[in-house]
Design a protein around this motif. Structure first.
Motif, PDB file in Angstrom:
ATOM      1  N   UNK A   1       0.848  -1.164   0.000  1.00 36.14           N
ATOM      2  CA  UNK A   1       0.000   0.000   0.000  1.00 36.14           C
ATOM      3  C   UNK A   1       0.901   1.236   0.000  1.00 36.14           C
ATOM      4  N   UNK A   2       0.537   2.207  -0.849  1.00 34.31           N
ATOM      5  CA  UNK A   2       1.266   3.472  -0.910  1.00 34.31           C
ATOM      6  C   UNK A   2       0.578   4.473   0.004  1.00 34.31           C
ATOM      7  N   UNK A   3       1.386   5.250   0.746  1.00 31.62           N
ATOM      8  CA  UNK A   3       0.852   6.181   1.740  1.00 31.62           C
ATOM      9  C   UNK A   3       1.559   7.530   1.647  1.00 31.62           C
ATOM     10  N   UNK A   4       0.786   8.579   1.857  1.00 30.86           N
ATOM     11  CA  UNK A   4       1.338   9.922   2.016  1.00 30.86           C
ATOM     12  C   UNK A   4       1.412  10.186   3.512  1.00 30.86           C
ATOM     13  N   UNK A   5       2.605  10.482   4.003  1.00 32.60           N
ATOM     14  CA  UNK A   5       2.830  10.677   5.436  1.00 32.60           C
ATOM     15  C   UNK A   5       3.322  12.100   5.671  1.00 32.60           C
ATOM     16  N   UNK A   6       2.541  12.856   6.407  1.00 28.47           N
ATOM     17  CA  UNK A   6       2.863  14.252   6.704  1.00 28.47           C
ATOM     18  C   UNK A   6       3.174  14.396   8.180  1.00 28.47           C
ATOM     19  N   UNK A   7       4.318  14.987   8.490  1.00 27.45           N
ATOM     20  CA  UNK A   7       4.671  15.172   9.898  1.00 27.45           C
ATOM     21  C   UNK A   7       3.779  16.235  10.530  1.00 27.45           C
ATOM     22  N   UNK A   8       3.515  16.071  11.807  1.00 24.94           N
ATOM     23  CA  UNK A   8       2.706  17.017  12.578  1.00 24.94           C
ATOM     24  C   UNK A   8       3.526  17.443  13.793  1.00 24.94           C
ATOM     25  N   UNK A   9       4.007  18.696  13.802  1.00 26.37           N
ATOM     26  CA  UNK A   9       4.744  19.151  14.983  1.00 26.37           C
ATOM     27  C   UNK A   9       3.842  19.097  16.221  1.00 26.37           C
ATOM     28  N   UNK A  10       4.375  18.609  17.309  1.00 30.53           N
ATOM     29  CA  UNK A  10       3.629  18.504  18.555  1.00 30.53           C
ATOM     30  C   UNK A  10       3.760  19.808  19.348  1.00 30.53           C
ATOM     31  N   UNK A  11       2.834  20.072  20.264  1.00 27.58           N
ATOM     32  CA  UNK A  11       2.913  21.292  21.071  1.00 27.58           C
ATOM     33  C   UNK A  11       4.288  21.428  21.733  1.00 27.58           C
ATOM     34  N   UNK A  12       4.850  22.607  21.611  1.00 26.62           N
ATOM     35  CA  UNK A  12       6.157  22.875  22.200  1.00 26.62           C
ATOM     36  C   UNK A  12       7.336  22.523  21.317  1.00 26.62           C
ATOM     37  N   UNK A  13       7.074  21.870  20.174  1.00 29.09           N
ATOM     38  CA  UNK A  13       8.174  21.511  19.269  1.00 29.09           C
ATOM     39  C   UNK A  13       8.733  22.770  18.621  1.00 29.09           C
ATOM     40  N   UNK A  14      10.034  22.756  18.373  1.00 31.22           N
ATOM     41  CA  UNK A  14      10.693  23.868  17.702  1.00 31.22           C
ATOM     42  C   UNK A  14      11.910  23.321  16.966  1.00 31.22           C
ATOM     43  N   UNK A  15      12.414  24.108  16.033  1.00 28.90           N
ATOM     44  CA  UNK A  15      13.607  23.686  15.307  1.00 28.90           C
ATOM     45  C   UNK A  15      14.783  23.481  16.264  1.00 28.90           C
ATOM     46  N   UNK A  16      14.840  24.281  17.319  1.00 32.63           N
ATOM     47  CA  UNK A  16      15.914  24.133  18.301  1.00 32.63           C
ATOM     48  C   UNK A  16      15.812  22.787  19.032  1.00 32.63           C
ATOM     49  N   UNK A  17      14.595  22.363  19.326  1.00 33.63           N
ATOM     50  CA  UNK A  17      14.412  21.071  19.998  1.00 33.63           C
ATOM     51  C   UNK A  17      14.650  19.904  19.045  1.00 33.63           C
ATOM     52  N   UNK A  56       3.883   0.428   2.745  1.00 33.99           N
ATOM     53  CA  UNK A  56       3.685  -0.466   3.894  1.00 33.99           C
ATOM     54  C   UNK A  56       2.456  -1.329   3.636  1.00 33.99           C
ATOM     55  N   UNK A  57       2.264  -2.335   4.467  1.00 33.39           N
ATOM     56  CA  UNK A  57       1.121  -3.240   4.330  1.00 33.39           C
ATOM     57  C   UNK A  57      -0.203  -2.565   4.663  1.00 33.39           C
ATOM     58  N   UNK A  58      -0.166  -1.576   5.567  1.00 34.06           N
ATOM     59  CA  UNK A  58      -1.400  -0.942   6.028  1.00 34.06           C
ATOM     60  C   UNK A  58      -1.075   0.407   6.660  1.00 34.06           C
ATOM     61  N   UNK A  59      -2.108   1.180   6.926  1.00 32.20           N
ATOM     62  CA  UNK A  59      -1.946   2.446   7.644  1.00 32.20           C
ATOM     63  C   UNK A  59      -1.379   2.166   9.026  1.00 32.20           C
ATOM     64  N   UNK A  60      -1.862   1.123   9.665  1.00 26.93           N
ATOM     65  CA  UNK A  60      -1.396   0.779  11.005  1.00 26.93           C
ATOM     66  C   UNK A  60       0.089   0.436  11.002  1.00 26.93           C
ATOM     67  N   UNK A  61       0.524  -0.336   9.996  1.00 28.51           N
ATOM     68  CA  UNK A  61       1.946  -0.689   9.906  1.00 28.51           C
ATOM     69  C   UNK A  61       2.788   0.547   9.670  1.00 28.51           C
ATOM     70  N   UNK A  62       2.315   1.451   8.820  1.00 29.84           N
ATOM     71  CA  UNK A  62       3.050   2.694   8.561  1.00 29.84           C
ATOM     72  C   UNK A  62       3.126   3.542   9.826  1.00 29.84           C
TER      73      UNK A  62
END
Length: 98
Positions: A1-17, A56-62
């Motif tokens: 299965x082909x998947x598009x995966x987009x990162x999501x910065x978490x609260x408090x994340x910064x380039x410095x961290x 990946x095999x599935x969304x869960x596996x990804x």
């Protein structure tokens, strides 16, 4: 299965961290590329971050694989995983659509 995966910065994340984890993040990504899981990776143009085309095999596996990225393990990013399917070109040429 082909998947598009987009990162999501978490609260408090910064380039410095992110910085202390970046070398490990790159090594991890390279290994996933060699393993055939990461097919393409791009820098986002709307904000700092990446878009990954994964296999990946599935969304869960990804989701499980993406959770092993060093930035994810550090609680700095999460992921939006979108399953992709083939485009149905034939519908464009069906009778009545020409």
């Amino acid at each position: 299965m082909k998947l598009l995966c987009l990162d999501i910065p978490q609260p408090g994340a910064s380039l410095e961290k992110y910085q202390p984890h970046m070398l490990d993040e790159l090594r991890h990504t390279w290994q996933l590329y060699k393993d055939g899981i990461v097919r393409d990776i791009y820098f986002r143009q709307d904000r700092p971050g990446v878009a990954i085309i994964a296999e990946c095999e599935s969304v869960e596996a990804a989701t499980q694989v993406l959770g092993e990225f060093p930035l994810a393990k550090a609680g700095l990013i999460g992921w939006d995983v979108i399953p992709l399917g083939a485009f149905h070109w034939e519908a464009l040429f069906a009778p009545g659509n020409a």
